[in-house]
Design a protein around this motif. Sequence first.
Motif, mmCIF file in Angstrom:
data_model
loop_
_atom_site.group_PDB
_atom_site.id
_atom_site.type_symbol
_atom_site.label_atom_id
_atom_site.label_comp_id
_atom_site.label_asym_id
_atom_site.label_seq_id
_atom_site.Cartn_x
_atom_site.Cartn_y
_atom_site.Cartn_z
ATOM 1 N N PRO A 113 0.821 -1.224 0.000
ATOM 2 C CA PRO A 113 0.000 0.000 0.000
ATOM 3 C C PRO A 113 0.853 1.272 0.000
ATOM 4 C CG PRO A 113 -0.860 -1.587 1.576
ATOM 5 C CD PRO A 113 0.468 -2.113 1.129
ATOM 6 N N PHE A 114 1.945 1.252 0.751
ATOM 7 C CA PHE A 114 2.839 2.417 0.779
ATOM 8 C C PHE A 114 3.569 2.589 -0.546
ATOM 9 C CE2 PHE A 114 7.416 3.478 1.481
ATOM 10 C CZ PHE A 114 7.258 4.864 1.515
ATOM 11 N N LEU A 115 4.143 1.508 -1.074
ATOM 12 C CA LEU A 115 4.916 1.613 -2.311
ATOM 13 C C LEU A 115 4.035 2.008 -3.490
ATOM 14 C CD1 LEU A 115 7.326 -1.436 -1.898
ATOM 15 C CD2 LEU A 115 7.853 1.001 -1.595
ATOM 16 N N ASP A 116 2.783 1.564 -3.505
ATOM 17 C CA ASP A 116 1.858 1.990 -4.561
ATOM 18 C C ASP A 116 1.628 3.498 -4.480
ATOM 19 O OD1 ASP A 116 1.619 -0.594 -5.461
ATOM 20 O OD2 ASP A 116 -0.363 -0.956 -4.595
ATOM 21 N N TRP A 117 1.475 4.007 -3.248
ATOM 22 C CA TRP A 117 1.295 5.445 -3.075
ATOM 23 C C TRP A 117 2.564 6.199 -3.463
ATOM 24 C CZ3 TRP A 117 3.997 8.846 0.039
ATOM 25 C CH2 TRP A 117 3.446 10.123 0.199
ATOM 26 N N ALA A 118 3.718 5.693 -3.022
ATOM 27 C CA ALA A 118 4.994 6.371 -3.276
ATOM 28 C C ALA A 118 5.330 6.424 -4.758
ATOM 29 C CB ALA A 118 6.111 5.675 -2.512
ATOM 30 N N ALA A 119 4.829 5.470 -5.531
ATOM 31 C CA ALA A 119 5.118 5.449 -6.965
ATOM 32 C C ALA A 119 4.621 6.706 -7.660
ATOM 33 C CB ALA A 119 4.497 4.210 -7.605
ATOM 34 N N GLY A 120 3.656 7.384 -7.053
ATOM 35 C CA GLY A 120 3.129 8.623 -7.624
ATOM 36 C C GLY A 120 3.835 9.867 -7.132
ATOM 37 N N LYS A 121 4.900 9.696 -6.354
ATOM 38 C CA LYS A 121 5.638 10.834 -5.814
ATOM 39 C C LYS A 121 7.057 10.851 -6.386
ATOM 40 C CE LYS A 121 2.218 11.812 -3.081
ATOM 41 N NZ LYS A 121 1.346 12.972 -3.367
ATOM 42 N N PRO A 122 7.551 12.017 -6.769
ATOM 43 C CA PRO A 122 8.909 12.097 -7.338
ATOM 44 C C PRO A 122 9.964 12.144 -6.228
ATOM 45 C CG PRO A 122 7.927 14.275 -7.327
ATOM 46 C CD PRO A 122 6.876 13.332 -6.772
ATOM 47 N N LYS A 123 9.952 11.136 -5.379
ATOM 48 C CA LYS A 123 10.816 11.122 -4.197
ATOM 49 C C LYS A 123 11.486 9.764 -4.035
ATOM 50 C CE LYS A 123 9.231 15.185 -3.034
ATOM 51 N NZ LYS A 123 10.091 16.397 -3.063
ATOM 52 N N PRO A 124 12.709 9.743 -3.492
ATOM 53 C CA PRO A 124 13.297 8.454 -3.121
ATOM 54 C C PRO A 124 12.563 7.869 -1.921
ATOM 55 C CG PRO A 124 14.691 10.249 -2.357
ATOM 56 C CD PRO A 124 13.596 10.874 -3.186
ATOM 57 N N VAL A 125 12.573 6.552 -1.838
ATOM 58 C CA VAL A 125 11.867 5.836 -0.772
ATOM 59 C C VAL A 125 12.855 5.299 0.250
ATOM 60 C CG1 VAL A 125 10.622 3.683 -0.283
ATOM 61 C CG2 VAL A 125 9.805 5.225 -2.081
#
Length: 207
Positions: A113-125
Amino acid sequence: AAGRYDAMIHARAEAIKAMHQPVLLEFRHEMDRPDLRFAVHSPRDYIAAWKHIRSIFTAVGADNVGWVWCPTVQGFADGHAQAYYPGNAEVNWVCADAYSASPRQPLATVTKPFLDWAAGKPKPVLIGEFGVRRDPGGWSRWLHQVGLLARQDRQIKALVYFDAAGLSANGRRYNFSLSGNAAASSTFASLLAEPFFSPPHARPGGR
């Protein structure tokens, strides 16, 4: 946000600036946890505090800080962590703390759920904390799967294993320590030895 702690925040900003080394800074990680509402209050309050603190660091010139926003993966699964996001302009790294219930639950499943959300952000994880509960005999294979996840999702730039044992704030005993687990320790050491997990140091802002 009201300014009551400005002197302390200013002192911390000056001290971190004086380190002359890149620092990843999390302001109140896991802010989405229900048991922290008494201190965090609302998402709006949290975001106001974040922006206020960062403005002081900016005024001081502490540009060696990378700002890490780090709720829990459960908060993304429940759908309420997202409300605490201060915005792309305020955050350098997006992060989540993640724990598998057992080795049979891959970290990839927990973090989805987090990685799916993060995929839409131009940020490193950053996976700010990760670990696994129960059945230590299965930890080696579970850690091997974590390595596969990091290689497959190239947005992930850092992971921190929570190698600790003790009592939680609510008095529950936990043990994520690799100490005494030869197989898991060997797998973890093998991952650390790979060039993929030892890249050149990046700038704290993720650039």
